[in-house]
Design a protein around this motif. Sequence first.
Motif, PDB file in Angstrom:
ATOM      1  N   GLY A  90      84.975 -17.283  37.449  1.00 46.37           N
ATOM      2  CA  GLY A  90      84.487 -18.082  36.347  1.00 46.37           C
ATOM      3  C   GLY A  90      84.229 -17.236  35.120  1.00 46.37           C
ATOM      4  N   PRO A  91      84.268 -17.836  33.922  1.00 46.19           N
ATOM      5  CA  PRO A  91      84.060 -17.074  32.681  1.00 46.19           C
ATOM      6  C   PRO A  91      82.736 -16.306  32.710  1.00 46.19           C
ATOM      7  N   GLU A  92      82.735 -15.141  32.089  1.00 40.68           N
ATOM      8  CA  GLU A  92      81.509 -14.358  31.978  1.00 40.68           C
ATOM      9  C   GLU A  92      80.539 -14.989  30.993  1.00 40.68           C
ATOM     10  N   THR A  93      81.087 -15.651  29.976  1.00 41.37           N
ATOM     11  CA  THR A  93      80.261 -16.307  28.959  1.00 41.37           C
ATOM     12  C   THR A  93      80.836 -17.687  28.663  1.00 41.37           C
ATOM     13  N   GLU A  94      80.009 -18.556  28.122  1.00 45.49           N
ATOM     14  CA  GLU A  94      80.449 -19.904  27.764  1.00 45.49           C
ATOM     15  C   GLU A  94      81.598 -19.819  26.766  1.00 45.49           C
ATOM     16  N   GLY A  95      82.699 -20.508  27.092  1.00 49.70           N
ATOM     17  CA  GLY A  95      83.862 -20.503  26.219  1.00 49.70           C
ATOM     18  C   GLY A  95      84.827 -19.361  26.466  1.00 49.70           C
ATOM     19  N   GLY A  96      84.460 -18.420  27.322  1.00 51.92           N
ATOM     20  CA  GLY A  96      85.336 -17.293  27.631  1.00 51.92           C
ATOM     21  C   GLY A  96      86.412 -17.684  28.622  1.00 51.92           C
ATOM     22  N   PRO A  97      87.404 -16.821  28.827  1.00 47.64           N
ATOM     23  CA  PRO A  97      88.482 -17.135  29.760  1.00 47.64           C
ATOM     24  C   PRO A  97      88.067 -16.924  31.212  1.00 47.64           C
ATOM     25  N   ALA A  98      88.639 -17.712  32.099  1.00 48.14           N
ATOM     26  CA  ALA A  98      88.533 -17.442  33.525  1.00 48.14           C
ATOM     27  C   ALA A  98      89.636 -16.454  33.896  1.00 48.14           C
ATOM     28  N   ARG A  99      89.483 -15.787  35.035  1.00 46.61           N
ATOM     29  CA  ARG A  99      90.482 -14.830  35.489  1.00 46.61           C
ATOM     30  C   ARG A  99      90.984 -15.232  36.869  1.00 46.61           C
ATOM     31  N   ILE A 100      92.266 -14.983  37.115  1.00 41.53           N
ATOM     32  CA  ILE A 100      92.871 -15.361  38.390  1.00 41.53           C
ATOM     33  C   ILE A 100      93.769 -14.234  38.880  1.00 41.53           C
TER      34      ILE A 100
END
Length: 329
Positions: A90-100
């Motif tokens: 999940g994103p580190e901050t609101e509005g940040g990208p998720a990683r996969i």
Amino acid sequence: MTHGQQIAWDDTVLPFQLDASDMRGRVARLDSALNGILSQHDYPPQVEALVAEMALLTALIGQTIKLRWKLQLQVQSKGAVRMIATDYYGPETEGGPARIRAYASYDADRLTDAPPFEQVGEGYFAIMIDQGKGMTPYQGITPLDGASLSSCAEAYFAQSEQLPTRFSLSYGKSTEPGVGEHWRAGGIMLQHMPKASPFVATGEGTGSVLTAGDLVQDDEAENWRRVNVLLDTVEDIELIGPTLPPNDLLLRLFHEEQPRVYDAQTVRFGCTCSEDRVRQSLSIYSARDIEKMTTEEGRVTADCQFCGAHYDLDPASVGFEAEQAGDDA
């Protein structure tokens, strides 16, 4: 649709709601993120297809997890493809990208010319959610069943969560004019939120794997049938092609269901491996144990299965008896 608009929708998951049917869903498009995953390995085509499908499922399911949570999907089987593992951060901050990220383990000499899912044998499909330090991870498991990984995911939600769920996915190598061959994937996830049926609540029945149709009744069943009929009209090119934005696709499919869209979630290929994590994983070993892991060249090495990163360490600097001076590399 302009090239800029296409780029804006690539590697995103768009959540939506169908107000007229009391359903929710997501539309995903993966491009660079999927290429980032598959370019780390030289998988045979059958394995590539399975990893692509698993990554797309992970992006669709993962969009709902909270900040800094981790979602993992995993297939374990007795077939030629022994394991597929995906992680969604999940994103580190609101509005940040998720990683996969994702990888597969397989026996090359057991692969056949059969369709990709037939390379997977008896086993299970699992979903795990890690909410962070101090929290007990959640895990749900269902047998591998059906004709695809997406059907296994549908069975998981019916069996473990009592949530009627449907996936429509497409993925493959794109050969757009003027652009090098690359992977693209797109899909739609639909989910209804009824109460669990009495069949599920009492634990009675035949013991067979549940399906979404087992969980809906009366008006809910009609809504579920109608929306699935509409979803059946989607074409592969609409899911992965560069000309139809996801919000326009929703209007094309579900305009009578009053679709409402929310903010899209950006998804990026990303690995969490690091030298510090390697050192931490080795910190439980004694100097004698570390000596057994040391190569003929006098080094301790480790390779990340997800991204291929290679770590080369001085054996004297790892383990709980490590020299305080650190690595000489």
